[in-house]
Scaffold this active site. Sequence first.
Site, mmCIF file in Angstrom:
data_model
loop_
_atom_site.group_PDB
_atom_site.id
_atom_site.type_symbol
_atom_site.label_atom_id
_atom_site.label_comp_id
_atom_site.label_asym_id
_atom_site.label_seq_id
_atom_site.Cartn_x
_atom_site.Cartn_y
_atom_site.Cartn_z
ATOM 1 N N ASP A 7 13.812 -20.713 11.421
ATOM 2 C CA ASP A 7 12.582 -21.073 12.118
ATOM 3 C C ASP A 7 12.968 -22.194 13.075
ATOM 4 O O ASP A 7 13.207 -23.321 12.653
ATOM 5 C CB ASP A 7 11.519 -21.537 11.123
ATOM 6 C CG ASP A 7 10.218 -21.915 11.792
ATOM 7 O OD1 ASP A 7 9.900 -21.348 12.855
ATOM 8 O OD2 ASP A 7 9.511 -22.794 11.250
ATOM 9 N N GLU A 67 13.131 -16.599 14.662
ATOM 10 C CA GLU A 67 11.787 -16.385 15.193
ATOM 11 C C GLU A 67 11.820 -16.481 16.706
ATOM 12 O O GLU A 67 12.391 -17.412 17.266
ATOM 13 C CB GLU A 67 10.797 -17.406 14.630
ATOM 14 C CG GLU A 67 9.375 -17.108 15.077
ATOM 15 C CD GLU A 67 8.353 -18.016 14.436
ATOM 16 O OE1 GLU A 67 7.549 -17.507 13.645
ATOM 17 O OE2 GLU A 67 8.361 -19.225 14.734
ATOM 18 N N ASP A 140 8.677 -25.176 7.190
ATOM 19 C CA ASP A 140 9.662 -24.541 8.073
ATOM 20 C C ASP A 140 10.666 -23.711 7.269
ATOM 21 O O ASP A 140 11.125 -22.664 7.734
ATOM 22 C CB ASP A 140 10.402 -25.610 8.883
ATOM 23 C CG ASP A 140 9.437 -26.527 9.597
ATOM 24 O OD1 ASP A 140 9.110 -26.259 10.761
ATOM 25 O OD2 ASP A 140 8.991 -27.510 8.973
#
Length: 171
Positions: A7, A67, A140
């Site tokens: 992330d 991501e 996260d």
Amino acid sequence: MRILGIDPGYAIVGFGVVDYAGMNFAPLEYGAITTEAGIVFSKRLKAIYDDLDFLISRWKPDCIALERLFFTSNQKTVIDVAQARGVIILCAEQRNIPLFEYTPLQVKMAVVGYGKAEKKQVMDLTRRILHLEQIPKPDDAADALAIAICHGHSFTGMRLNETEKRATKTV
């Protein structure tokens, strides 16, 4: 298959390492790479690179799931996160590790089965899929694990589609 989910960010980069085999996930390590506010931005990027390189050396992932960046209202944040993503992509490329990118919608669909799922739902199902007692912290890290799960499910679909294409060609 060993998957490193990421992330991206520049203050906090969530990561999660999972092994995936036969529809089963096993978490190996998760957490966050953090950088200090107030230091020169280039040094923050170097810290992200160095810590990610260490994780790759330690776990030797078969692939990295990242991501995909989506635009928010704060342009400065987007630019800084994009630079951090560039460092992450460079690290993967220098190690010759295949990199796959997923949108938040794709992650929600893969984990929850609903593209408009709330963050809490994604985090709880991530916990359940990985058989963890608690939702991983920081958020996260939970997001990074969800991204890794998304890749596991998506990769299986990719392989099935390739098999179907080959079967169609031979018929």
